[in-house]
Design an enzyme around this catalytic site. Structure first.
Site, PDB file in Angstrom:
ATOM      1  N   LYS A 183      10.996   2.956   0.178  1.00  0.00           N
ATOM      2  CA  LYS A 183      11.205   2.194   1.452  1.00  0.00           C
ATOM      3  C   LYS A 183      10.573   1.059   1.127  1.00  0.00           C
ATOM      4  O   LYS A 183       9.319   0.928   1.563  1.00  0.00           O
ATOM      5  CB  LYS A 183      10.946   2.918   2.775  1.00  0.00           C
ATOM      6  CG  LYS A 183      11.019   2.035   4.148  1.00  0.00           C
ATOM      7  CD  LYS A 183      10.375   2.463   5.159  1.00  0.00           C
ATOM      8  CE  LYS A 183      10.624   1.701   6.684  1.00  0.00           C
ATOM      9  NZ  LYS A 183       9.942   0.338   6.132  1.00  0.00           N
TER      10      LYS A 183
ATOM     11  N   CYS B 273      -3.982  -8.765  -1.752  1.00  0.00           N
ATOM     12  CA  CYS B 273      -4.809  -7.829  -0.736  1.00  0.00           C
ATOM     13  C   CYS B 273      -6.059  -8.160  -1.796  1.00  0.00           C
ATOM     14  O   CYS B 273      -7.320  -8.175  -1.067  1.00  0.00           O
ATOM     15  CB  CYS B 273      -4.479  -6.607  -1.182  1.00  0.00           C
ATOM     16  SG  CYS B 273      -4.056  -5.889  -2.933  1.00  0.00           S
TER      17      CYS B 273
ATOM     18  N   GLU C 217      -8.827 -10.837   7.794  1.00  0.00           N
ATOM     19  CA  GLU C 217      -8.118 -11.083   6.567  1.00  0.00           C
ATOM     20  C   GLU C 217      -7.299 -12.319   6.704  1.00  0.00           C
ATOM     21  O   GLU C 217      -6.246 -12.392   7.393  1.00  0.00           O
ATOM     22  CB  GLU C 217      -7.426  -9.926   5.961  1.00  0.00           C
ATOM     23  CG  GLU C 217      -6.797  -9.902   4.392  1.00  0.00           C
ATOM     24  CD  GLU C 217      -5.927  -8.648   4.207  1.00  0.00           C
ATOM     25  OE1 GLU C 217      -6.085  -8.610   3.079  1.00  0.00           O
ATOM     26  OE2 GLU C 217      -5.609  -7.837   4.849  1.00  0.00           O
TER      27      GLU C 217
ATOM     28  N   GLU D  94      -3.461   1.963  -0.183  1.00  0.00           N
ATOM     29  CA  GLU D  94      -4.098   0.565  -0.595  1.00  0.00           C
ATOM     30  C   GLU D  94      -3.914  -0.359   0.465  1.00  0.00           C
ATOM     31  O   GLU D  94      -2.847  -0.942   0.639  1.00  0.00           O
ATOM     32  CB  GLU D  94      -3.448   0.049  -1.877  1.00  0.00           C
ATOM     33  CG  GLU D  94      -4.233  -0.847  -2.705  1.00  0.00           C
ATOM     34  CD  GLU D  94      -4.094  -2.438  -2.412  1.00  0.00           C
ATOM     35  OE1 GLU D  94      -4.672  -2.965  -1.749  1.00  0.00           O
ATOM     36  OE2 GLU D  94      -3.018  -2.902  -2.986  1.00  0.00           O
TER      37      GLU D  94
END
Length: 485
Positions: free
Chosen positions: A177, A287, A381, A253
């Site tokens: 997906k 990330c 973040e 992750e």
């Protein structure tokens, strides 16, 4: 080579087809808002078909000879190199990645394919010593079966391939997906690649649909034995909860708040060069990108001055222009989110040394000083091109600043004393950290993953092989055994 066609389709059991939902997903170029693809959404019906096809194909793919699986992966790797420019252009158009980023991403995906091609011949079982007379104790390693993969939008080719290639190499079949923002680079382009490489029907399936319709069902469906997800921590927590309730393995992750530490004895020019890469590659939408620069107070002003000077030289613009360094964020919503954090941090005492302005989805590279961990621009973040500098006075304060937040994915530390650097690096609570380099490192034979709220599980080499297989203990009693009853 003829460019791949029908990238706006679902790919299920070897057939390209339109989704049957009434809804559509528009694939938008974030730089100019042009429509790249108009995709008819898949729904629960397509999801069921894809998992059924993968389940059926798993019966034969898992027992395919190792050299056959290897050769398909090597063929896909060769085709990816031949189509490097095509993939890089799609990365620029769909994900806003500058040309250099696109080339790096394609080469990373290529390296993953090469590493994974060795897995079919590395999936070893073992013979164990037995404490029972006359018993032979065997351990067999087998594929899990079907793996569901949810891929992200920031490095869609590489981060999708990081799960796809090892899953296939280990004998699993997959349903992918892709993120709605990058359905081609994270999904259909890769399905085309493996189709051209000769992968049998049903082994690789793509379902493109709204998360509100198929998101939970994708995870809780009874067929997949594992869910591999790369994305935000809040979404990852929800996936982990659903998977746990259904006793599925997960590889998560998730987000990062990565530190780049500059010690008082660092080579400042080298540190600045590394920091530019770790912060501004793909506009900071990685990330592993640097979130906080922790800089010793003795070199703080020098480091800041040189970082600002380098930042001013970055070229901002259309990612299809090969001279561009900084392209758009994935959408304007991300720009507004980051600007809000900048404004609130300035109100709390932070200072903008350079940048801060935006044009549509393009946020200009920005450097901020006088930042504290408690400010939104440091605590959250960023996932954008904003460098925030936090001073520290000694090792103890540095480690406190580095470790007091909830994330631990990657990091870097600069010092001329390498062994001291290694000792300090080991005290930083993070899954990965790099001495005298920057935080954006991913090598296919090394363990990739985070600590704390940055996720669980590991990608890369023998570690991902362990994640994507299962073991079965089979013993053989060769001689009659005496039993107590």
């Amino acid at each position: 080579m003829t460019p791949y066609q029908d990238l706006d389709k679902q790919y299920i059991n070897g057939r390209w087809q339109d989704g049957r939902e009434d809804d559509t997903i528009q694939d938008i170029n974030p730089f100019d808002n042009s429509v790249l693809l108009d995709i008819k959404c898949g729904g629960l019906a397509e999801l069921n078909e894809a998992y059924a096809a993968a389940q059926q194909a798993a019966k034969t793919w898992g027992t395919t000879l190792p050299q056959e699986r290897r050769d398909i992966l090597l063929k896909a790797a060769a085709l990816l190199l031949e189509r490097k420019d095509e993939f890089a252009e799609w990365i620029a158009k769909e994900a806003g990645g500058a040309h250099a980023k696109g080339e790096v991403e394609v080469m990373l995906a290529h390296e993953v394919l090469l590493e994974a091609s060795s897995f079919p011949n590395r999936l070893h079982g073992s013979i164990l010593n037995s404490s029972t007379p006359g018993k032979e104790s065997r351990v067999y390693r087998k594929p899990l079966g079907v793996i569901g993969i949810i891929s992200p939008w920031n490095f869609p080719v590489h981060l999708s391939m990081r799960s796809i290639a090892p899953a296939l190499a280990c004998g699993n079949t997959i349903v992918v997906k892709p993120a709605s923002q990058t359905p081609a680079t994270g999904g259909t382009l890769l399905a085309k690649l493996f189709e051209e490489a000769g992968l049998p029907a049903g082994v690789f399936n793509i379902v493109i649909g709204k998360s509100s319709v198929i998101g939970d069902a994708f995870v809780s469906h009874p067929v997949p034995k594992m869910i591999s997800f790369t994305g935000s921590t809040p979404v990852g927590k929800g996936i982990g909860k659903l998977a746990g309730e259904n006793l599925k393995k997960v590889a998560l992750e998730l987000g990062g708040n990565n530190v780049f530490i500059v010690m008082e004895d660092a080579d400042i020019d080298r540190a600045v060069a590394a920091g530019m890469m770790g912060k501004f590659m793909h506009q900071g939408q990685i990330c592993m990108a640097i979130n906080r620069f922790l800089v010793h107070e003795k070199v703080y002003d020098e480091f800041c001055g040189k970082l600002v000077e380098r930042t001013k030289a970055l070229k901002v613009g259309n990612p299809l222009d090969r001279e561009t360094d900084i392209g758009p964020l994935i959408d304007e919503k991300q720009v507004k989110r980051i600007q809000k954090d900048i404004e609130e941090s300035v109100a709390q005492g932070a200072k903008i040394e350079f940048g801060g302005q935006a044009d549509g989805a393009v946020l200009y590279p920005t450097v901020m000083t006088n930042v504290r961990n408690s400010m939104p621009i440091a605590h959250n973040e960023i996932f954008g091109p904003v460098a925030c500098l936090v001073p520290f006075k000694d090792d103890a304060e540095m480690l406190q600043l580095a470790n007091e937040l909830d994330f631990g994915l990657s990091g870097a530390l600069h010092t001329r004393n390498v062994e001291r650097g290694v000792q300090l690096a080991r005290e930083v609570e993070t899954g990965m950290i790099h001495v005298n380099d920057q935080s954006v490192n991913d090598e296919p034979n090394a363990p990739f993953g985070g600590e704390k709220e940055s996720g669980m599980g590991r990608f890369g080499g023998e570690w991902v092989m362990e994640e994507m297989t299962r073991v079965q203990w089979v013993s053989v009693q060769h001689t009659p055994r005496e039993y107590p009853i």
